[in-house]
Scaffold this active site. Structure first.
Site, PDB file in Angstrom:
ATOM      1  N   GLY A 278       0.790  -1.237   0.000  1.00 55.51           N
ATOM      2  CA  GLY A 278       0.000   0.000   0.000  1.00 55.51           C
ATOM      3  C   GLY A 278       0.818   1.282   0.000  1.00 55.51           C
ATOM      4  O   GLY A 278       1.828   1.411  -0.707  1.00 55.51           O
ATOM      5  N   ILE A 279       0.373   2.233   0.800  1.00 58.04           N
ATOM      6  CA  ILE A 279       0.979   3.565   0.818  1.00 58.04           C
ATOM      7  C   ILE A 279       2.426   3.491   1.324  1.00 58.04           C
ATOM      8  O   ILE A 279       3.314   4.154   0.782  1.00 58.04           O
ATOM      9  CB  ILE A 279       0.123   4.517   1.686  1.00 58.04           C
ATOM     10  CG1 ILE A 279      -1.249   4.748   1.016  1.00 58.04           C
ATOM     11  CG2 ILE A 279       0.848   5.837   1.922  1.00 58.04           C
ATOM     12  CD1 ILE A 279      -2.248   5.531   1.866  1.00 58.04           C
TER      13      ILE A 279
ATOM     14  N   ASP B  70       5.683  -4.632  15.385  1.00 60.13           N
ATOM     15  CA  ASP B  70       4.310  -4.232  15.696  1.00 60.13           C
ATOM     16  C   ASP B  70       4.385  -2.800  16.216  1.00 60.13           C
ATOM     17  O   ASP B  70       4.939  -2.545  17.292  1.00 60.13           O
ATOM     18  CB  ASP B  70       3.705  -5.168  16.760  1.00 60.13           C
ATOM     19  CG  ASP B  70       2.263  -4.803  17.082  1.00 60.13           C
ATOM     20  OD1 ASP B  70       1.860  -3.631  16.845  1.00 60.13           O
ATOM     21  OD2 ASP B  70       1.528  -5.675  17.574  1.00 60.13           O
TER      22      ASP B  70
ATOM     23  N   TYR C 292     -11.740   5.168  13.984  1.00 61.61           N
ATOM     24  CA  TYR C 292     -10.789   5.631  12.961  1.00 61.61           C
ATOM     25  C   TYR C 292     -10.783   7.158  12.895  1.00 61.61           C
ATOM     26  O   TYR C 292      -9.722   7.787  12.872  1.00 61.61           O
ATOM     27  CB  TYR C 292     -11.181   5.018  11.620  1.00 61.61           C
ATOM     28  CG  TYR C 292     -10.141   5.204  10.520  1.00 61.61           C
ATOM     29  CD1 TYR C 292      -8.939   4.511  10.547  1.00 61.61           C
ATOM     30  CD2 TYR C 292     -10.379   6.065   9.451  1.00 61.61           C
ATOM     31  CE1 TYR C 292      -7.993   4.671   9.532  1.00 61.61           C
ATOM     32  CE2 TYR C 292      -9.443   6.228   8.433  1.00 61.61           C
ATOM     33  CZ  TYR C 292      -8.256   5.535   8.473  1.00 61.61           C
ATOM     34  OH  TYR C 292      -7.321   5.693   7.473  1.00 61.61           O
TER      35      TYR C 292
ATOM     36  N   LYS D  69      -7.398   9.363  13.721  1.00 55.97           N
ATOM     37  CA  LYS D  69      -6.704  10.183  12.723  1.00 55.97           C
ATOM     38  C   LYS D  69      -6.722  11.668  13.114  1.00 55.97           C
ATOM     39  O   LYS D  69      -5.768  12.399  12.837  1.00 55.97           O
ATOM     40  CB  LYS D  69      -7.307   9.956  11.334  1.00 55.97           C
ATOM     41  CG  LYS D  69      -7.051   8.539  10.800  1.00 55.97           C
ATOM     42  CD  LYS D  69      -5.561   8.206  10.713  1.00 55.97           C
ATOM     43  CE  LYS D  69      -5.282   6.868  10.059  1.00 55.97           C
ATOM     44  NZ  LYS D  69      -3.841   6.565   9.966  1.00 55.97           N
TER      45      LYS D  69
ATOM     46  N   ILE E  63      -7.502   5.731  -1.152  1.00 55.27           N
ATOM     47  CA  ILE E  63      -6.355   5.310  -1.964  1.00 55.27           C
ATOM     48  C   ILE E  63      -6.483   3.808  -2.243  1.00 55.27           C
ATOM     49  O   ILE E  63      -6.848   3.027  -1.352  1.00 55.27           O
ATOM     50  CB  ILE E  63      -5.024   5.578  -1.211  1.00 55.27           C
ATOM     51  CG1 ILE E  63      -4.934   7.027  -0.710  1.00 55.27           C
ATOM     52  CG2 ILE E  63      -3.823   5.216  -2.097  1.00 55.27           C
ATOM     53  CD1 ILE E  63      -4.866   8.112  -1.765  1.00 55.27           C
TER      54      ILE E  63
ATOM     55  N   THR F  35      -5.540   0.513  -2.155  1.00 52.36           N
ATOM     56  CA  THR F  35      -4.573  -0.355  -1.442  1.00 52.36           C
ATOM     57  C   THR F  35      -5.318  -1.552  -0.857  1.00 52.36           C
ATOM     58  O   THR F  35      -6.547  -1.639  -0.930  1.00 52.36           O
ATOM     59  CB  THR F  35      -3.914   0.390  -0.256  1.00 52.36           C
ATOM     60  OG1 THR F  35      -4.928   0.654   0.719  1.00 52.36           O
ATOM     61  CG2 THR F  35      -3.242   1.681  -0.676  1.00 52.36           C
TER      62      THR F  35
END
Ligand SMILES: NC(=O)c1ccc[n+]([C@@H]2O[C@H](COP(=O)([O-])OP(=O)(O)OC[C@H]3O[C@@H](n4cnc5c(N)ncnc54)[C@H](O)[C@@H]3O)[C@@H](O)[C@H]2O)c1
Length: 255
Positions: A19-20, A62, A154, A158, A189, A191
């Site tokens: 991904g990113i 982790d 989430y 964020k 995005i 991903t």
């Protein structure tokens, strides 16, 4: 050949298996950096590092565990004798409204998305402040300022990342460390995370169509779109930029 913007720079990118994070590591290496990618996904991380070539190493990690961070920074110190760039990318999107989400899922989200950035910034500053400064990027999201009822944890995580970034940036600026700290707020995005989100709902295809339609620019983003912003923020051209959140979202946030 165009000038490499990150020649000789030493970077850690978390969540680099895919991904990113992978997209950022790929661009950083193309720009001349040496990169340690870290990830909880050991086979994925090893395969990614192999693809990224000799200027990339993988460390199993982790991001929510302080002892794992100690190991990552020891390896960076040994390998690099310092650090120029820290990019905190690893994260999870665990869905649920305020009425559905259990406290374990809330804590897990905060651990992987926010505690990770706290620990990553803390360790990176220790290495960078005595070694000529550096650049830190924390991966937030458009979800840090645009509420979605099914993303209660989430959204909160964020928003936390964005504000923590500003606090850390202010501390570094006032301390004269020469460390720039910024966050990036991507839109949707393409991903594995997106695939996981879509698979968590019954009407995945409809959700995907709605994500596309939400972006006024007419498409969802690619990891390269975020990587381009990351390269800029850690390059010499961005030396006056710190404490800001950079939206990379095809105008999604304006909808
Ligand atoms: N994809 C999007 O639409 C989107 C949008 C906005 C923000 N973001 C943010 O960008 C970041 C990367 O997202 P992505 O879409 O590339 O996700 P992804 O799921 O494709 O990749 C995330 C990587 O993080 C790793 N990871 C998960 N938990 C970990 C842990 N505890 N420790 C270490 N590694 C761990 C995974 O193994 C994976 O390789 C996340 O912070 C995400 O919230 C993504």
């Amino acid at each position: 050949m165009a000038e490499q913007k990150l020649l000789g720079k030493r970077a850690i990118v978390t969540g680099g298996a895919t991904g990113i994070g992978y997209g950022i590591a790929l661009r950083f290496i193309a720009e001349g950096a040496t990169v340690i990618i870290t990830d909880i996904d050991q086979p994925g991380g090893i395969a990614a590092a192999e693809k990224l070539g000799p200027n990339c190493d993988f460390v199993h990690h982790d991001v929510s565990v302080p002892a794992d961070w100690d190991a990552v920074f020891s390896i960076a110190k040994e390998k690099f004798s310092g650090l120029d760039i820290m990019v905190n990318v690893a994260g999870v999107t665990l869905m649920g409204t305020i009425e559905e989400l259990d406290v374990e899922t809330w804590d897990k989200t905060m651990g992987i998305n926010v505690r990770s950035c706290f620990l990553g910034c803390q360790g990176a500053i220790k290495l960078m402040k005595t070694d000529g400064g550096g650049s830190i990027i924390n991966m937030a999201s458009v979800s840090s300022f645009k509420a979605q009822p099914e993303l209660v944890a989430y959204n909160a995580s964020k928003a936390g990342v964005d504000m923590m970034t500003k606090s850390v940036a202010l501390h570094c600026a006032r301390s004269g460390y020469g460390i720039n700290v910024n966050s990036i707020n991507p839109g949707v995005i393409q991903t594995d995370m997106l695939k996981k989100v879509v698979s968590q709902v019954d009407n995945g295809e409809a959700l995907m169509d709605s994500y596309k339609a939400m972006h006024p620019i007419g498409r969802i983003g690619e990891p390269e779109d975020v990587a381009a912003m990351a390269v800029y923020l850690v390059s010499a051209e961005a030396s006056f930029i710190t404490g800001s959140a950079f939206t990379v979202d095809g105008a999604l946030g304006l909808n």
